[in-house]
Design a protein around this motif. Structure first.
Motif, PDB file in Angstrom:
ATOM      1  N   GLY A   9       0.722  -1.339   0.008  1.00  0.00           N
ATOM      2  CA  GLY A   9       0.194  -0.106  -0.071  1.00  0.00           C
ATOM      3  C   GLY A   9       0.887   1.232  -0.160  1.00  0.00           C
ATOM      4  O   GLY A   9       1.990   1.262   0.690  1.00  0.00           O
ATOM      5  N   SER A  10       0.333   2.155  -0.833  1.00  0.00           N
ATOM      6  CA  SER A  10       1.289   3.531  -0.810  1.00  0.00           C
ATOM      7  C   SER A  10       0.451   4.610  -0.417  1.00  0.00           C
ATOM      8  O   SER A  10       0.265   5.566  -1.112  1.00  0.00           O
ATOM      9  CB  SER A  10       1.509   3.737  -2.427  1.00  0.00           C
ATOM     10  N   GLY A  11      -0.488   4.348   0.536  1.00  0.00           N
ATOM     11  CA  GLY A  11      -1.290   5.445   1.109  1.00  0.00           C
ATOM     12  C   GLY A  11      -0.784   6.869   1.176  1.00  0.00           C
ATOM     13  O   GLY A  11       0.117   7.262   1.345  1.00  0.00           O
ATOM     14  N   GLN A  25       3.163   3.430   6.576  1.00  0.00           N
ATOM     15  CA  GLN A  25       3.640   2.335   7.441  1.00  0.00           C
ATOM     16  C   GLN A  25       5.229   2.317   7.482  1.00  0.00           C
ATOM     17  O   GLN A  25       5.781   1.713   8.759  1.00  0.00           O
ATOM     18  CB  GLN A  25       3.271   1.040   6.797  1.00  0.00           C
ATOM     19  N   PHE A  26       5.744   3.263   6.845  1.00  0.00           N
ATOM     20  CA  PHE A  26       7.282   3.353   7.157  1.00  0.00           C
ATOM     21  C   PHE A  26       7.765   4.735   7.839  1.00  0.00           C
ATOM     22  O   PHE A  26       8.763   4.997   7.885  1.00  0.00           O
ATOM     23  CB  PHE A  26       8.056   3.469   5.806  1.00  0.00           C
ATOM     24  N   LEU A  27       6.386   5.356   8.106  1.00  0.00           N
ATOM     25  CA  LEU A  27       6.713   6.736   9.128  1.00  0.00           C
ATOM     26  C   LEU A  27       6.534   6.634  10.397  1.00  0.00           C
ATOM     27  O   LEU A  27       5.565   5.696  10.760  1.00  0.00           O
ATOM     28  CB  LEU A  27       5.917   7.669   8.228  1.00  0.00           C
ATOM     29  N   ASN A  28       6.955   7.244  11.310  1.00  0.00           N
ATOM     30  CA  ASN A  28       6.545   7.221  12.875  1.00  0.00           C
ATOM     31  C   ASN A  28       5.446   8.239  12.894  1.00  0.00           C
ATOM     32  O   ASN A  28       5.514   9.276  13.434  1.00  0.00           O
ATOM     33  CB  ASN A  28       7.582   7.446  13.729  1.00  0.00           C
ATOM     34  N   ILE A  29       4.253   7.770  12.350  1.00  0.00           N
ATOM     35  CA  ILE A  29       3.064   8.675  12.338  1.00  0.00           C
ATOM     36  C   ILE A  29       2.578   8.900  13.730  1.00  0.00           C
ATOM     37  O   ILE A  29       2.083   9.655  14.378  1.00  0.00           O
ATOM     38  CB  ILE A  29       1.809   8.169  11.358  1.00  0.00           C
ATOM     39  N   GLU A  33       8.466   5.298  16.547  1.00  0.00           N
ATOM     40  CA  GLU A  33       9.283   4.596  15.420  1.00  0.00           C
ATOM     41  C   GLU A  33       8.335   4.128  14.322  1.00  0.00           C
ATOM     42  O   GLU A  33       7.009   4.479  14.351  1.00  0.00           O
ATOM     43  CB  GLU A  33       9.822   3.204  16.017  1.00  0.00           C
ATOM     44  N   PRO A  34       8.760   4.097  13.081  1.00  0.00           N
ATOM     45  CA  PRO A  34       8.021   3.827  12.049  1.00  0.00           C
ATOM     46  C   PRO A  34       7.050   2.831  12.252  1.00  0.00           C
ATOM     47  O   PRO A  34       7.143   1.825  13.293  1.00  0.00           O
ATOM     48  CB  PRO A  34       8.812   3.322  10.909  1.00  0.00           C
ATOM     49  N   LEU A 107      -2.050  -9.358   9.636  1.00  0.00           N
ATOM     50  CA  LEU A 107      -2.406  -8.141  10.108  1.00  0.00           C
ATOM     51  C   LEU A 107      -2.008  -6.931   9.257  1.00  0.00           C
ATOM     52  O   LEU A 107      -0.577  -7.119   9.070  1.00  0.00           O
ATOM     53  CB  LEU A 107      -2.253  -8.077  11.612  1.00  0.00           C
ATOM     54  N   PRO A 108      -2.624  -5.943   9.225  1.00  0.00           N
ATOM     55  CA  PRO A 108      -1.789  -4.497   8.572  1.00  0.00           C
ATOM     56  C   PRO A 108      -0.773  -4.149   9.440  1.00  0.00           C
ATOM     57  O   PRO A 108      -0.600  -4.242  10.647  1.00  0.00           O
ATOM     58  CB  PRO A 108      -3.101  -3.690   8.586  1.00  0.00           C
ATOM     59  N   ALA A 109       0.314  -3.414   8.854  1.00  0.00           N
ATOM     60  CA  ALA A 109       1.263  -2.912   9.238  1.00  0.00           C
ATOM     61  C   ALA A 109       1.042  -1.408   9.943  1.00  0.00           C
ATOM     62  O   ALA A 109       2.082  -1.007  10.396  1.00  0.00           O
ATOM     63  CB  ALA A 109       2.332  -2.769   8.392  1.00  0.00           C
TER      64      ALA A 109
END
Lengths: 358, 358
Positions: A9-11, A25-29, A33-34, A107-109
C-alpha cells in the motif's frame, strides 16, 4: 505462532508526510518509530523474529532492509499490489514453507494499538481457536458510531461454550450511514472490521482453493519455487496477472469453514487520516487541544494539529480546527475535519505531473 | 517642486515577508516593485530625480543604493528613527540646501495609491496653496468607517474662494471608535489623515522654531554642516539625542501658520496589514475571493490570502478567511482578520531571542 504483517500500500492520506517512496507504514506517524517496526515489536510476545513475515511492495524493500537490519524478520516483496487476498495467500505459503502448521496471524502494518498486551492476548486466543480449522477475525468493540469502517455482525448466541468469548460471524457489513452506525453501536452485536485474521496456512489455502481457484493455482506455482532462485522470476510472472481482491470480499464472505469473531478491546485505530491521528493523540495535546510536533509558535490557537517537520520557523495565529504539516519541500494547510480529502490534492499533483511531490 | 519621501521605520506588520533588514517599504507588497520605488515613480510628473529626497534608516542605506543605482535621487540616512517631526525637519533643511525655496511635499514611502494622476494633481495643487506660507495636508475622503486611522476635521466653510477646494483645518482627531467613525463618514467634514504634508522649507522651519525649539536648534546645526564632511559626524551626535515626536502632534496641532486640508480622492491605502492588502487587491482575487501569490494548489478554499514566496509546494484544502505566508525560512499561518496581531509573534521572537527571524 507465526505472524504475517501486510505492509503493502502506498497510502496518500498522510501527504505530505507520506510519499510514494515512504508511505504511512514506514513513518513514525503515531508513535516513536515507523509503524511497521512498532507493529513487529508489539508482536514479540507472540512470535520470534524468525516467525515474522513482512509482505511489502518491492519499491519499499530497500527501506525495509535498513529498518530491519540485524533482524531475522522475513521480507517478502510483491512486484505490484493486488489487495489483501493475494497478500494473505503469499504469506500463508511462505509460512508453510518455513515449517508452520499452526495458526498464523495476518495483520496490517499501519494500525495503532493503545493496549498491546490485550491485543497480543486476544491474538493468542484467536490462534488457539483457529487450530481447529476455522478463520478467526478480531472484532474491535466500537466506541463511536463510525461510518468509515466496515462492520462484522456476530451470531446471536455463542455457538460453542468451549470457545469462551468468540462468536460465529453472522455477516460482514459495508460502511454504514450514521443512523445505522448508531444502531450498531447501541446493539452490541456489531464490531469494527480491522482486517486482522487468524488461521492456519492450510485453512487459508483450502478456502482460497474454494473461493478463488485462479489465485490458488498461482500460489501453488509460487510455493513450489519458494526457497529457489526461480522464485523472483516466478512471482514477477504470476503476480501482475492476479486479480486484485480483498480477503474480506474474496474469502470471508464466501468461506465454507467456520468463521469466528473474537471481540477485542485493545484501543485500536487504523489511523486513517490526520484527523484520526489527532483524535487518538488526545493525551498529548496542549491545554487548548492543540497537537504539536516540532517547535512551532502558537498564539491564540485551539483544536489544531501543527506538525513542523522542516527546519523552518512555523508561526500560527488565531487558528481553530486547522491542520498544518510543514515538510522541507511541501506544505499542507487544511481544515482538520476535511483532512480525508487530501486525495484531491494528490490527484491534482498527478494530473499536473508534479511527480516530485508524490 | 521638491518631494521628501519618508522611508524610515522597520514595520513588522508584514512579517515574515518583512524583516528588520527589509521592511515593508523595500518590498513589493502592493505592486510590482518595492513600495519606495513605486512611490518615487508615482511622483515623477511632479519632481525630477534631483528634486527627490529619500530619508531612510541608516541600516537600509545599502538596500536603497542598490534600488536607486543610476538614479539621481538624494539619499539621506537617519542614524536612528525619531518619528516624523525630525524626519520632516531633516528633509526641509536638505531641500533648502539643494536650493529649494518653493513647496515641498513630505510623504511616506509605503502607501498605495490607486489613482496616481489624481494624487499628483492634488499634490501639485497643494504646492500652489503652500506658496503663500501655510501647511497643506491631503485629506483622504473616507470610504468606510475606519477606526484604524486618525482624522482631520475641516472648518465648516471655505475660508477663501481663491483656494478652490481646500479648507481650513478645524481639528486633528485621534483614531475614533466605530460609532464616531460612522458619524465622520456620514457627516462629510472629516478626512483620513494620510500623513502627507506640503509646505515650503521656510514655513516648516519657522513652525519647528515655534513649536519644537530644541529640534530647531539641532536642525540649524545640521544645516550648517550639510554638504561638508562634518555632516556625518554631526548627525551622529545630534540625532540620537532628539525627542521622538510626530509632525502631527508636534507641529500640526500647534502651528501658528494657516493649516489647510485638501480633499483627495486618489484611492489611497496605508497598506497597514496583510488584511488591508487583501482588501485593496479586490480586483486580482480569484472568483472565490482568494488572493494568490506564487503557485499554490487551492482546493475548496475561499476568502483566503495565500502567498507562496518560497520554492516549496504549498497545498491548501478547505480554508476560509485564512492568511498563509510562506518564505524560505519562516511560515506564517493566521486568521486573516487577526493579521494585525502579528506583532505578538514578533514580540515572542524577540523574547525568545530568535533574532534570525526578525
Amino acid at each position: 505462532m507465526y505472524v504475517v504483517i501486510m505492509a503493502g500500500g502506498s497510502g496518500t492520506r498522510f501527504w505530505p508526510a507520506s510519499r510514494r517512496d515512504k508511505p504511512k507504514q514506514f513513518l513514525n506517524i503515531s508513535g516513536k518509530e515507523p509503524m511497521v517496526l512498532e507493529t513487529c515489536n508489539r508482536l514479540r510476545p507472540l512470535a520470534s523474529e524468525k516467525e515474522m513475515i513482512l509482505v511489502l511492495g518491492r519499491e519499499h524493500l530497500k527501506n525495509a532492509h535498513i529498518l530491519f537490519k540485524n533482524q531475522d524478520v522475513h521480507l517478502v516483496a510483491e512486484p505490484v499490489g493486488r489487495n489483501t487476498a493475494p497478500c494473505i495467500g503469499l504469506g500463508a505459503i511462505y509460512a508453510r514453507h518455513l515449517g508452520c502448521s499452526g495458526a498464523v496471524a495476518f495483520l496490517p502494518a499501519d494500525h495503532f494499538i493503545r493496549n498491546p498486551s490485550v491485543f497480543v492476548r486476544d491474538l493468542s486466543h484467536a490462534g488457539e481457536i483457529a487450530q481447529s480449522g476455522g478463520i478467526v477475525t478480531l472484532g474491535i468493540i466500537p466506541t463511536r458510531p463510525e461510518t468509515g469502517y466496515g462492520y462484522i455482525r456476530r451470531a446471536k448466541d455463542q455457538p460453542d461454550s468451549t470457545q469462551s468469548t468468540a462468536y460465529q460471524v453472522s455477516a460482514f457489513v459495508e460502511k454504514p450511514d450514521l443512523e445505522r452506525a448508531q444502531e450498531y453501536l447501541a446493539g452490541g452485536e456489531y464490531f469494527w472490521n480491522a482486517g486482522i485474521f487468524v488461521a492456519t496456512p492450510n485453512t487459508i489455502m483450502k478456502e482460497i482453493q474454494n473461493c478463488l481457484p485462479d489465485l490458488y493455482e498461482a500460489l501453488r506455482h509460487l510455493e513450489q519455487a519458494l526457497g529457489t532462485e526461480a522464485f523472483e522470476t516466478e512471482i514477477e510472472d504470476v503476480y501482475p496477472a492476479l486479480k486484485a481482491i480483498s480477503f474480506d470480499y474474496g474469502i470471508m464472505e464466501k468461506a465454507t469453514c467456520p468463521i469466528f469473531v473474537l471481540p477485542c478491546e485493545c484501543g485500536w485505530s487504523d489511523v486513517g487520516s490526520w484527523a484520526s491521528l489527532y483524535a487518538l493523540k488526545e493525551h498529548t495535546r496542549d491545554p487548548r487541544q492543540n497537537l504539536i510536533e516540532g517547535e512551532p509558535i502558537l498564539i491564540d490557537c485551539e483544536k489544531s494539529f501543527i506538525s513542523s517537520r522542516s527546519d523552518r520557523l512555523v508561526a500560527c495565529l488565531g487558528l481553530e480546527n486547522l491542520l498544518v504539516v510543514d515538510t522541507p519541500d511541501a506544505l499542507l494547510i487544511a481544515d482538520l475535519e476535511k483532512s480525508e480529502e487530501i486525495r484531491k490534492i494528490v490527484a491534482q499533483l498527478r494530473k499536473t505531473q508534479r511527480e516530485e511531490y508524490l
